[in-house]
Design a protein around this motif. Sequence first.
Motif, mmCIF file in Angstrom:
data_model
loop_
_atom_site.group_PDB
_atom_site.id
_atom_site.type_symbol
_atom_site.label_atom_id
_atom_site.label_comp_id
_atom_site.label_asym_id
_atom_site.label_seq_id
_atom_site.Cartn_x
_atom_site.Cartn_y
_atom_site.Cartn_z
ATOM 1 N N GLN A 80 0.849 -1.187 0.000
ATOM 2 C CA GLN A 80 0.000 0.000 0.000
ATOM 3 C C GLN A 80 0.887 1.240 0.000
ATOM 4 O OE1 GLN A 80 -3.011 0.068 3.083
ATOM 5 N NE2 GLN A 80 -3.080 2.303 3.093
ATOM 6 N N PHE A 81 0.531 2.190 -0.855
ATOM 7 C CA PHE A 81 1.244 3.462 -0.871
ATOM 8 C C PHE A 81 0.844 4.301 0.334
ATOM 9 C CE2 PHE A 81 1.887 2.953 -5.555
ATOM 10 C CZ PHE A 81 3.248 3.147 -5.555
ATOM 11 N N THR A 82 1.809 5.043 0.883
ATOM 12 C CA THR A 82 1.471 6.065 1.871
ATOM 13 C C THR A 82 0.955 7.284 1.129
ATOM 14 O OG1 THR A 82 3.771 6.807 1.838
ATOM 15 C CG2 THR A 82 3.144 5.250 3.557
ATOM 16 N N GLU A 83 0.548 8.328 1.868
ATOM 17 C CA GLU A 83 -0.060 9.497 1.238
ATOM 18 C C GLU A 83 0.863 10.150 0.223
ATOM 19 O OE1 GLU A 83 -1.449 12.193 4.168
ATOM 20 O OE2 GLU A 83 -2.980 10.837 4.954
ATOM 21 N N ASN A 84 2.169 10.237 0.538
ATOM 22 C CA ASN A 84 3.093 10.866 -0.398
ATOM 23 C C ASN A 84 3.745 9.859 -1.339
ATOM 24 O OD1 ASN A 84 4.742 9.561 1.369
ATOM 25 N ND2 ASN A 84 5.916 11.345 2.012
ATOM 26 N N GLY A 85 3.336 8.607 -1.251
ATOM 27 C CA GLY A 85 3.852 7.591 -2.166
ATOM 28 C C GLY A 85 5.143 6.937 -1.735
ATOM 29 N N ASN A 86 5.776 7.437 -0.681
ATOM 30 C CA ASN A 86 7.050 6.884 -0.244
ATOM 31 C C ASN A 86 7.182 7.064 1.260
ATOM 32 O OD1 ASN A 86 9.643 5.778 -0.492
ATOM 33 N ND2 ASN A 86 10.562 7.813 -0.562
ATOM 34 N N PRO A 87 7.445 6.043 2.048
ATOM 35 C CA PRO A 87 7.764 4.686 1.594
ATOM 36 C C PRO A 87 6.504 3.866 1.323
ATOM 37 C CG PRO A 87 7.913 4.809 3.967
ATOM 38 C CD PRO A 87 7.589 6.195 3.491
ATOM 39 N N ILE A 88 6.707 2.655 0.884
ATOM 40 C CA ILE A 88 5.617 1.717 0.655
ATOM 41 C C ILE A 88 5.356 0.960 1.957
ATOM 42 C CG2 ILE A 88 4.824 -0.235 -0.740
ATOM 43 C CD1 ILE A 88 5.271 2.274 -2.341
ATOM 44 N N GLU A 89 4.088 0.713 2.249
ATOM 45 C CA GLU A 89 3.743 -0.067 3.430
ATOM 46 C C GLU A 89 3.474 -1.510 3.030
ATOM 47 O OE1 GLU A 89 0.411 1.851 5.173
ATOM 48 O OE2 GLU A 89 1.601 3.454 6.097
ATOM 49 N N LEU A 90 4.083 -2.415 3.768
ATOM 50 C CA LEU A 90 3.859 -3.846 3.563
ATOM 51 C C LEU A 90 3.001 -4.357 4.711
ATOM 52 C CD1 LEU A 90 4.639 -6.418 1.899
ATOM 53 C CD2 LEU A 90 6.461 -6.763 3.580
ATOM 54 N N HIS A 91 1.823 -4.882 4.391
ATOM 55 C CA HIS A 91 0.886 -5.371 5.397
ATOM 56 C C HIS A 91 0.827 -6.896 5.355
ATOM 57 C CE1 HIS A 91 -1.103 -1.416 6.267
ATOM 58 N NE2 HIS A 91 -0.543 -1.147 5.103
ATOM 59 N N ALA A 92 0.596 -7.482 6.524
ATOM 60 C CA ALA A 92 0.440 -8.942 6.627
ATOM 61 C C ALA A 92 -0.804 -9.246 7.443
ATOM 62 C CB ALA A 92 1.672 -9.564 7.273
ATOM 63 N N ASP A 93 -1.567 -10.244 6.996
ATOM 64 C CA ASP A 93 -2.788 -10.633 7.698
ATOM 65 C C ASP A 93 -2.496 -11.299 9.038
ATOM 66 O OD1 ASP A 93 -4.549 -9.651 5.805
ATOM 67 O OD2 ASP A 93 -4.507 -11.493 4.620
ATOM 68 N N ALA A 94 -1.413 -12.061 9.109
ATOM 69 C CA ALA A 94 -1.110 -12.808 10.329
ATOM 70 C C ALA A 94 0.398 -12.884 10.532
ATOM 71 C CB ALA A 94 -1.702 -14.215 10.253
ATOM 72 N N LEU A 95 0.814 -12.696 11.784
ATOM 73 C CA LEU A 95 2.222 -12.787 12.157
ATOM 74 C C LEU A 95 2.324 -13.478 13.519
ATOM 75 C CD1 LEU A 95 3.501 -9.183 11.269
ATOM 76 C CD2 LEU A 95 4.184 -11.290 10.107
ATOM 77 N N ASP A 96 3.430 -14.164 13.749
ATOM 78 C CA ASP A 96 3.675 -14.752 15.064
ATOM 79 C C ASP A 96 3.862 -13.632 16.085
ATOM 80 O OD1 ASP A 96 3.550 -17.259 13.979
ATOM 81 O OD2 ASP A 96 5.723 -17.419 13.666
ATOM 82 N N TRP A 97 3.509 -13.915 17.349
ATOM 83 C CA TRP A 97 3.551 -12.872 18.376
ATOM 84 C C TRP A 97 4.956 -12.320 18.619
ATOM 85 C CZ3 TRP A 97 6.418 -13.049 22.760
ATOM 86 C CH2 TRP A 97 6.867 -14.299 23.216
ATOM 87 N N PRO A 98 6.053 -13.102 18.503
ATOM 88 C CA PRO A 98 7.373 -12.480 18.698
ATOM 89 C C PRO A 98 7.678 -11.402 17.671
ATOM 90 C CG PRO A 98 7.542 -14.875 18.905
ATOM 91 C CD PRO A 98 6.187 -14.577 18.344
#
Length: 218
Positions: A80-98
């Motif tokens: 996903q782009f941030t408002e100004n286009g930089n940096p890019i956001e990487l999202h994950a649906d699930a991650l281990d708690w550590p």
Amino acid sequence: MSEKTRTRVARAEMAARSLVFDVMLGIILLSSAFAGIAAVVEPVSQLRQAGGMTAIDLTESAQDEALEAITGVPDGVWLQFTENGNPIELHADALDWPVRLLSGLGSSLLFGCLAAAGVLFYRVVREMRAGSPFVPGNPRRLRFIGLLLLFGGVGGQIIESLAKIRFLEATGAANGTGPALSSFTLNLGWVFAAAICFILAEAFARGRDLSEDVEGLV
């Protein structure tokens, strides 16, 4: 100007200075309180989420593609782009708690150090308000503030970079075919801020020595 008028002007100036110091002290205390709360809330918030997000730099091949056409993104992960286009956001649906906990520890360390530094700075300003800026404790407090800024700022960035690397490893987004670069970054702004505190501490220490010399001459 009569003596009575000069006295009133002097009292008004003292009242104005006291008001400025009181406002500064209030702002410092509030800022320290908010930073302390944020130091606790940030990791707890990360643990309560199933997934997570981190800002990334794209590989050269990914930069040449439209966001929707970027390949190598694993299932359950999206860009996903941030408002100004930089940096890019990487999202994950699930991650281990550590991984989620590590993602919040960098900010938590920074906020905790800022809260402690704010309390020490409050005591420095309070001594200045009392007309005793060169008391023996102020140089020591300023040195501790510098150490806290250095530890929280640089240490927080190191943890955030490690968290980003661990995030990318966990999602497989930087496995050679993914779009993300696994890199370590360090902003030296906190180093300069700490250096300023150390310089001020030395200046306050010299001021204390000079005031003691003057008192010895009287």
